[in-house]
Enzyme design. Structure first.
Site, PDB file in Angstrom:
ATOM      1  CB  SER A  94      84.888  22.455  28.218  1.00 63.08           C
ATOM      2  OG  SER A  94      85.374  23.270  29.244  1.00 63.08           O
ATOM      3  CG  ASP A 154      84.544  27.470  29.740  1.00 58.88           C
ATOM      4  OD1 ASP A 154      85.546  26.811  30.060  1.00 58.88           O
ATOM      5  OD2 ASP A 154      83.422  26.961  29.572  1.00 58.88           O
TER       6      ASP A 154
END
Length: 595
Positions: free
Chosen positions: A151, A313
């Site tokens: 991420s 995300d």
């Protein structure tokens, strides 16, 4: 050669015997030759376990780091657990990967381990956003899912995020059982290293077939298409050197925005694992990482910035104000706006439906404005532990009981407005753009609407930041002194504490028998203080980084306007000072402030 520690000697011997990656073997051999015991222990002794968002670690050699060998070990544990649960899993695993170093390699090694255990795999051919892998798990009816991503972590890291058949991240017992098997059966089978037959296996499939259906289903979030098509607003978008560009650009088109309204920060558009133009690849860091986006926006007459993190995300938003300055919205402010938007449009589409079976979820450290709005409007709000691993699974439980979960979000700029069971920065980017376009058509800005919500429901000012911890044992000591013999602080500054909820040890003195309603968070420290003034503060140890985070929320009565902001902020400033002095005690514990 011995290193003076039998355990370390065995770990090193096993590593050199099992690892077939020459670069990594040489890395360990060099440390052995140098007799660098401290470095070897650091590499070998750390346990790789599933935290808030999967396993994350630097990419280095050693059993306590992510590399070819440990990826194989974790996936062996995953595959064996699936065999134990399903017998012979027939529906397989959806697998994706981000643009970091080694991500494709780790994904292919993982796929090979599954195939060698006769488990089908569906692998994306190119980089894929994290939410799309969650969606693929659901759409393909898979038994599990996996994405290789760290991420927004530093470029040196990578990660291993696992999903169960519901498309939500794994929780207990799956996470602990995978680790147990990994540690009980650590030696990789030789065939796990051989990728030569992977793509010719009848068990190997492409996951790309879910991409078009993902866009089709997420279009259900598109409420004001005609306004989008005619909006004069220009949106500056950054992929943060990650993988969101093509997906988010297409989502804007699916929502009816003209191509001219989408302006990409060209220097950050394509995947680059070095993240060369940003000091840290996390848009949550705000202005200091949005410099290039703001420059691009100013050059193009754009007034709204939307930035994904590298695996797309999360979503950050900023708006240019009338005075020419940029306002970077916090995750809670964005949460307030998207709560209003999703609820308002759901109610408009379902004017006579029973709202008591409609839920919006958020995490325990996120703003309570959802609860305030829910109490006023008649829908339900439920809070979970921090992380979408909890919100995704809770959403599925609620839906299985006949409820509707129309949104879930948390303050760290994560939003789940659609059909994925993990936060989705791609669909959320288009939703926030639609909110901005709608408000512009009404003669309002995003900031105007935020203050309108505060006027109606009361200011909900939240302040959150973190302090770096010099060593893991410091975190343990700080929290243990805070809860010593359950004698928690009774005052924070001049404010009296009404109740305390400690989800690490399972204590909540506002509940019968002092038992909390929320599930425990035994893997990470988390304590919340509810003050008699109505304010709330939470201390939480990060599950992925050496940080202690704090969250403070100040709630006022409705009716206040932007003109009251200065006095509300002054009150917040004092409360923050008191929280740091009373709870964090940085001088006592050697904490390092956020830069």
């Amino acid at each position: 050669m011995t290193l003076g520690c039998a355990k370390l000697d065995k770990q090193v011997a096993d590593w050199l015997a099992w690892d077939k990656n020459d670069k990594n073997r040489n890395e360990i051999q060099k440390l052995v030759d140098e007799k660098n015991v401290d470095a070897l222990k650091a590499r070998m002794d750390t346990r790789l376990v599933f935290g808030t968002a999967g396993v994350r670690s630097p990419m280095q050699a050693g059993f306590g780091r992510l590399n070819d060998l440990t990826i194989i070990q974790i996936t062996h544990g995953f595959a064996r657990h699936m065999l134990n649960v399903y017998g012979q899993p027939k529906n397989g695993v959806a697998i994706g990967f981000d643009g970091r170093y080694n991500s494709r390699r780790f994904a292919e090694l993982s796929a090979n381990v599954f195939v060698r255990n006769n488990i089908p795999v569906y692998l994306f051919s190119e980089v894929s956003p994290t939410p799309v892998v969650s969606w693929a798990t659901i759409k393909l009816g898979c038994d599990a899912g996996l994405i290789i991503t760290a991420s927004h972590n530093p470029k040196e890291d990578n990660g291993y995020k696992a999903y169960w058949s519901n498309g939500a991240q794994i929780i207990g017992p799956h996470d602990t059982e995978i680790v147990r098997i990994k540690e009980a059966e650590p030696q990789p089978r030789d065939e796990y290293w051989d990728l030569s037959e992977l793509k010719s296996s009848p068990l190997f499939h492409s996951a790309d077939v879910v991409i078009d259906p993902y866009f089709e289903v997420e279009k259900s979030l598109n409420f004001t298409r005609e306004i989008n098509g005619s909006t004069p607003l220009k949106f500056t978008y950054s992929a943060f050197h990650g993988i969101g560009y093509h997906y988010t650009k297409r989502m804007f088109a699916e929502f009816g925005f003209p191509a001219s309204s989408f302006i990409s920060v060209a220097e950050q558009q394509d995947p680059n694992p070095d993240f060369p133009t940003i000091p840290f690849p996390n848009p949550e860091e705000g202005r200091k990482v949005l410099t290039l986006a703001m420059e691009t926006a100013d050059k193009n007459g754009s007034t709204v910035i939307l930035a994904n993190d590298p695996d797309a995300d999360r979503i950050q938003m900023a708006e240019k104000q009338k005075d020419g300055e940029w306002r970077v919205f916090t995750g809670n402010e964005m949460g307030a706006l998207i709560t209003w938007w999703i609820w308002t449009n759901w109610r408009k589409a379902n004017p006579n439906a029973d709202a008591s079976k409609v839920y919006i979820l958020n995490s325990a450290v996120s703003s309570q404005i959802v609860k305030t709005i829910a109490d006023a409007e008649g829908f339900k709000n439920e809070t979970t532990l921090t992380g979408f691993k909890w919100m995704g699974n809770r959403a599925e439980e609620l839906r299985a009981d006949g409820n509707q979960v129309i949104l879930a979000w948390e303050e760290s700029i994560g939003y789940m407005p659609g059909h994925t069971m993990d936060k989705d920065g791609v669909s959320a980017a288009a939703v926030f753009a639609e909110i901005a376009a709608f408000l512009h058509a009404e003669g309002k800005s995003l900031q105007d609407q935020l203050y309108a919500l505060y006027n109606r429901y009361g200011f909900h000012l939240v302040r959150s930041t973190y302090w770096m911890v010099p060593a893991p044992e410091v975190t343990k000591k700080l929290f243990s002194t805070l809860r010593a013999d359950l004698k928690f602080p009774t005052k924070i500054g001049e404010a009296e504490v009404a109740s305390v909820r400690d989800l690490t040890i399972g204590y909540d003195n506002s509940k019968p028998d002092n038992k909390p309603v929320l599930p425990l968070s035994t893997s990470s420290e988390m304590v919340t203080f509810f003050l008699k003034t109505g304010s709330v503060t939470t201390l939480r140890a990060s599950g992925t980084e050496p940080k202690i985070k704090y969250y403070i929320e100040l709630i006022t009565a409705p009716g206040k306007t932007q003109n009251d902001l200065e006095s509300v902020i002054s009150e917040m400033d004092q409360l923050e000072k008191d929280v740091v002095a009373t709870l964090l005690r940085p001088q006592q514990f050697g904490l390092i402030p956020r830069k």
